[in-house]
Design an enzyme around this catalytic site. Structure first.
Site, short mmCIF file in Angstrom:
data_model
loop_
_atom_site.label_atom_id
_atom_site.label_comp_id
_atom_site.label_asym_id
_atom_site.label_seq_id
_atom_site.Cartn_x
_atom_site.Cartn_y
_atom_site.Cartn_z
N PHE A 15 -5.37 -3.81 -1.32
CA PHE A 15 -4.41 -2.71 -1.43
C PHE A 15 -4.90 -1.65 -2.41
O PHE A 15 -5.70 -1.93 -3.30
CB PHE A 15 -3.05 -3.25 -1.88
CG PHE A 15 -2.35 -4.04 -0.81
CD1 PHE A 15 -1.31 -3.47 -0.08
CD2 PHE A 15 -2.73 -5.34 -0.52
CE1 PHE A 15 -0.66 -4.19 0.91
CE2 PHE A 15 -2.09 -6.08 0.48
CZ PHE A 15 -1.05 -5.50 1.19
N CYS A 16 -4.37 -0.43 -2.25
CA CYS A 16 -4.69 0.69 -3.12
C CYS A 16 -4.48 0.29 -4.58
O CYS A 16 -3.43 -0.28 -4.87
CB CYS A 16 -3.80 1.89 -2.77
SG CYS A 16 -3.93 3.26 -3.91
N PRO A 17 -5.36 0.57 -5.52
CA PRO A 17 -6.61 1.28 -5.35
C PRO A 17 -7.82 0.35 -5.21
O PRO A 17 -8.94 0.73 -5.56
CB PRO A 17 -6.71 2.07 -6.66
CG PRO A 17 -6.14 1.12 -7.68
CD PRO A 17 -5.09 0.29 -6.96
N ASP A 42 -6.18 0.42 3.78
CA ASP A 42 -5.02 0.89 3.03
C ASP A 42 -4.96 2.40 3.18
O ASP A 42 -5.97 3.05 3.47
CB ASP A 42 -5.08 0.44 1.56
CG ASP A 42 -5.79 1.43 0.68
OD1 ASP A 42 -5.12 2.06 -0.16
OD2 ASP A 42 -7.00 1.58 0.84
#
Lengths: 78, 138
Positions: A15-17, A42
């Site tokens: 997932f981000c980042p 993502d």
């Protein structure tokens, strides 16, 4: 775009980042001129990575969309 | 001119409130900004060795996520401790434990995760934060 020396990172599921952090890590370890390709699914990375490349002074090569994931490429410039 | 520095005062110990600490620190470091984190009270408790996944979820949202720790692990989302470890590897991140909280709970630097750099007073942190463009209270 086929480049045998390119470093490919599969960050799908991260997932981000996460994908951007993995890319930055790889760029640090790469040699100048080498391309780093990160696979990501993502939604933040394809916006964040071009910004990061600009700020860090590396060449953003683009995003290739593959349906459920993106292939984002950056060339280490210095 | 202010430095490209993000400072965070982390007071909360709920796992859901701590997640943005790791994410914001990662984003800041990625964009070349310095990060300074001051851990106090419940925020500091979450940085005791192996404490992170034991921390509670904010009561108002606990019902929405069920087992947040389980969900994070299942989706391979790194804990805030791991996110900060990576952020430190990639940039200039300093994590400071509040001296007053350490004294109050009888803690030593050794009791905390190894990503915590030092113990300091609030005055020193305020001086550090003054030089940055953004200071958050979480």
């Amino acid at each position: 775009m086929a480049d045998d020396s390119a470093i490919r990172i599969d960050a799908r599921g991260s997932f981000c980042p996460g994908p951007m952090m993995e890319l930055i890590r790889a760029i640090k370890g790469a040699s100048v001129g080498q391309v780093v390709v990160v696979l990501s699914n993502d939604s933040g990375s394809k916006r964040d990575i071009p910004l990061w490349s600009q700020k860090a002074g590396h060449e953003f090569l683009g995003v290739e969309e593959h349906g459920d994931y993106d292939e984002i490429s950056v060339r280490k410039s210095h | 001119m202010s430095k490209e520095r993000v400072s965070m005062i982390v007071f909360s110990g709920e796992m859901d409130k701590l997640l943005p600490v790791g994410i914001l620190a990662s984003g800041a470091v990625a964009m070349g900004h310095e990060v300074r984190i001051f851990l106090t009270f419940w925020g500091l408790m979450a940085f005791k060795k192996d404490a992170f996944f034991q921390m509670p979820v904010s009561p108002a949202f606990a019902g929405m996520v069920g087992d947040l720790a389980g969900m994070l692990k299942e989706r391979h989302i790194p804990s805030v401790i791991e996110q900060l470890r990576i952020a430190k590897e990639l940039g200039d991140v300093e994590i400071v434990a509040c001296g007053m909280t350490m004294d109050l709970f009888g803690l030593k630097l050794d009791d905390l995760e190894d990503i915590v750099d030092k113990v300091a007073g609030v005055g020193e942190f305020i001086e550090t934060a003054k030089e940055g463009h953004t200071t958050l209270f979480i």
